[in-house]
Design a protein around this motif. Structure first.
Motif, short mmCIF file in Angstrom:
data_model
loop_
_atom_site.label_atom_id
_atom_site.label_comp_id
_atom_site.label_asym_id
_atom_site.label_seq_id
_atom_site.Cartn_x
_atom_site.Cartn_y
_atom_site.Cartn_z
N ASP A 1 0.80 -1.22 0.00
CA ASP A 1 0.00 0.00 0.00
C ASP A 1 0.84 1.27 0.00
O ASP A 1 0.34 2.34 -0.38
N ILE A 2 2.09 1.19 0.45
CA ILE A 2 2.88 2.42 0.59
C ILE A 2 4.25 2.37 -0.11
O ILE A 2 4.95 3.38 -0.14
N GLY A 3 4.64 1.21 -0.63
CA GLY A 3 5.94 1.11 -1.29
C GLY A 3 7.06 0.73 -0.35
O GLY A 3 8.21 1.13 -0.57
N ALA A 4 6.74 -0.05 0.68
CA ALA A 4 7.75 -0.47 1.66
C ALA A 4 8.00 -1.97 1.52
O ALA A 4 7.55 -2.61 0.57
N LYS A 5 8.74 -2.53 2.48
CA LYS A 5 8.96 -3.97 2.57
C LYS A 5 8.25 -4.50 3.82
O LYS A 5 8.21 -3.80 4.84
N ALA A 6 7.74 -5.71 3.74
CA ALA A 6 7.00 -6.26 4.86
C ALA A 6 7.84 -6.30 6.14
O ALA A 6 7.34 -6.07 7.25
N LEU B 1 8.77 -4.65 11.29
CA LEU B 1 9.28 -5.40 12.43
C LEU B 1 10.56 -4.81 13.00
O LEU B 1 11.09 -5.31 14.00
N GLN B 2 11.06 -3.75 12.37
CA GLN B 2 12.30 -3.15 12.83
C GLN B 2 12.09 -2.36 14.11
O GLN B 2 10.98 -1.91 14.40
N LYS B 3 13.16 -2.15 14.86
CA LYS B 3 13.07 -1.36 16.09
C LYS B 3 13.21 0.13 15.80
O LYS B 3 12.76 0.96 16.59
N GLU B 4 13.85 0.47 14.68
CA GLU B 4 14.02 1.86 14.29
C GLU B 4 12.99 2.22 13.22
O GLU B 4 12.52 1.37 12.47
N ASN B 5 12.67 3.51 13.14
CA ASN B 5 11.77 3.97 12.09
C ASN B 5 12.41 3.77 10.72
O ASN B 5 13.63 3.82 10.57
N VAL B 6 11.55 3.52 9.74
CA VAL B 6 12.00 3.28 8.37
C VAL B 6 11.35 4.32 7.46
O VAL B 6 10.16 4.61 7.59
N ASN C 1 2.27 8.55 4.21
CA ASN C 1 1.50 7.62 5.03
C ASN C 1 2.43 7.06 6.11
O ASN C 1 3.50 6.53 5.78
N LEU C 2 2.03 7.23 7.36
CA LEU C 2 2.79 6.70 8.49
C LEU C 2 2.06 5.47 9.01
O LEU C 2 0.88 5.55 9.36
N GLY D 1 3.26 -1.41 15.87
CA GLY D 1 3.58 -1.45 17.28
C GLY D 1 5.05 -1.62 17.60
O GLY D 1 5.41 -1.79 18.77
N ASN D 2 5.90 -1.55 16.58
CA ASN D 2 7.34 -1.65 16.79
C ASN D 2 8.06 -0.35 16.46
O ASN D 2 9.00 0.04 17.14
N ASN D 3 7.60 0.30 15.40
CA ASN D 3 8.22 1.51 14.89
C ASN D 3 7.20 2.20 14.01
O ASN D 3 6.02 1.82 14.00
N ILE D 4 7.64 3.20 13.26
CA ILE D 4 6.82 3.78 12.20
C ILE D 4 7.54 3.58 10.88
O ILE D 4 8.74 3.84 10.76
N VAL D 5 6.81 3.10 9.90
CA VAL D 5 7.30 3.06 8.53
C VAL D 5 6.65 4.25 7.83
O VAL D 5 5.43 4.31 7.70
N ALA D 6 7.47 5.21 7.44
CA ALA D 6 6.98 6.45 6.85
C ALA D 6 7.26 6.46 5.36
O ALA D 6 8.41 6.46 4.93
N ALA D 7 6.19 6.45 4.58
CA ALA D 7 6.30 6.58 3.13
C ALA D 7 6.00 8.02 2.77
O ALA D 7 4.91 8.52 3.07
#
Length: 256
Positions: free
Chosen positions: A18-23, A27-32, A53-54, A58-64
Motif C-alpha cells: 500500500d505504501i511502497g515499503a517492505k514487509a 518489524l524493525q526497532k528503528e523507524n524506516v 503515510n505513516l 507497534g514496533n516503529n513507524i514506517v513512513a512513506a
C-alpha cells in the motif's frame, strides 16, 4: 490453513504494498523511511493523492513520503517517540510544517485483525443469514452505509444480515479491498443496538471470509469506541495504525 502468525504476515505484506515499503520494515526497532508508491496490489480504494503515510504495527513507524515533505517527516519522527507521532499536541508540530506545502493530516485510523484463539461464532436473539451479491444488491441505503459502499459497490462481495422476522435490523459487509484481505464494516438499526447483533454479524462474517481463503480486517477511528468494542468482542485485536497526509484542498473539500 491460517494461523495468527500467517494472518499478521499477510497484513504486513499488504501494508507494504500500500505504501511502497517492505514487509520486514514493520518489524524493525528503528523507524524506516521510504518513497511513497502504490504497489500493483495496493488496496483498491487508495488514491495517488496521498502525500505521506505513516504506518505502525507497534514496533516503529514506517513512513512513506513524497520528496517535498520527506525532510519534514524525518524531523517529526526524530523529535518524538513513535507512539506519540499519532496524537496531539505533537501533530500540531507536523501540521505547522506541512501547511506551507499545501498539505494536511487527513485520515487517522486503527486496524484490527482476527485472533484465531478468540474468534468464534457469536449468537444473538435474531436470525443470521449469509447474503451473496444478488441478495444484497437492493440494500445500498443510508442505514447500511458502513456495511456497503455505494461508490465502490463492485468491491462488496459478501454480507451477513440479522433479521427480526422478515425485517433486516443489522448488516455486516465484506469488501474485497485487496486480493488477500477483505474489510468488514457493520451497521445496526438504532433501536436494536446493544443487543449483541453487531458482534454476532462480524464474527459470523469473519469466519466465512476465512473459510473462503481471505483475511478479514476491521477499521475504525480512535474515538469510535462502540465500533472498537464490537471488533474486540467479535474476536479481533488492534493490529496496526495509519496516519495519512493529503493535499489541503482534498481535506478542505471533505469538510464542506
Amino acid at each position: 490453513m491460517f494461523t495468527n502468525e500467517k494472518i499478521n504476515e499477510i497484513a504486513r505484506k499488504q501494508s507494504a504494498e500500500d505504501i511502497g515499503a517492505k514487509a520486514e520494515d514493520f518489524l524493525q526497532k528503528e523507524n524506516v523511511f521510504t518513497p511513497f508508491a502504490l504497489g500493483a496490489s495496493a488496496r483498491k480504494y487508495l488514491k495517488s493523492d496521498i502525500k505521506a503515510n505513516l504506518v505502525s504495527y507497534g514496533n516503529n513507524i514506517v513512513a512513506a513520503t513524497t520528496s517535498e515533505n520527506a525532510k519534514i517527516i524525518v524531523e517529526y519522527l526524530g523529535k518524538f517517540e513513535w507512539y506519540h507521532c499519532f496524537e496531539t499536541p505533537n501533530l500540531h508540530f507536523l501540521s505547522e510544517r506541512l501547511a506551507p506545502l499545501g498539505q494536511k493530516v487527513c485520515f487517522m485510523a486503527e486496524y484490527f485483525l482476527p485472533d484465531l484463539n478468540k474468534l468464534k461464532p457469536l449468537s444473538c436473539d435474531f436470525e443470521i443469514r449469509l447474503l451473496e451479491k444478488a441478495d444484497f444488491a437492493h440494500l445500498y441505503k443510508s442505514e447500511w452505509s458502513n456495511a456497503l459502499c455505494e461508490s465502490r459497490k463492485e468491491l462488496d462481495v459478501l454480507c451477513a444480515g440479522a433479521y427480526d422476522g422478515g425485517r433486516l435490523v443489522g448488516l455486516a459487509g465484506a469488501s474485497s479491498d485487496c486480493d488477500a484481505m477483505w474489510q468488514i464494516g457493520e451497521d445496526v438499526l438504532p433501536s436494536f443496538r446493544g443487543r449483541g447483533i453487531a458482534a454476532a454479524l462480524v464474527s459470523t462474517l469473519a469466519l466465512e471470509v476465512l473459510r473462503r481463503g481471505k483475511v478479514p480486517f476491521y477499521c475504525c477511528a480512535w474515538s469510535n469506541l462502540p465500533s472498537a468494542r464490537t471488533a474486540i468482542k467479535s474476536g479481533f485485536v488492534p493490529s496496526w495504525a495509519e496516519l495519512t497526509i493529503k493535499p489541503s484542498a482534498v481535506v478542505d473539500e471533505m469538510n464542506k
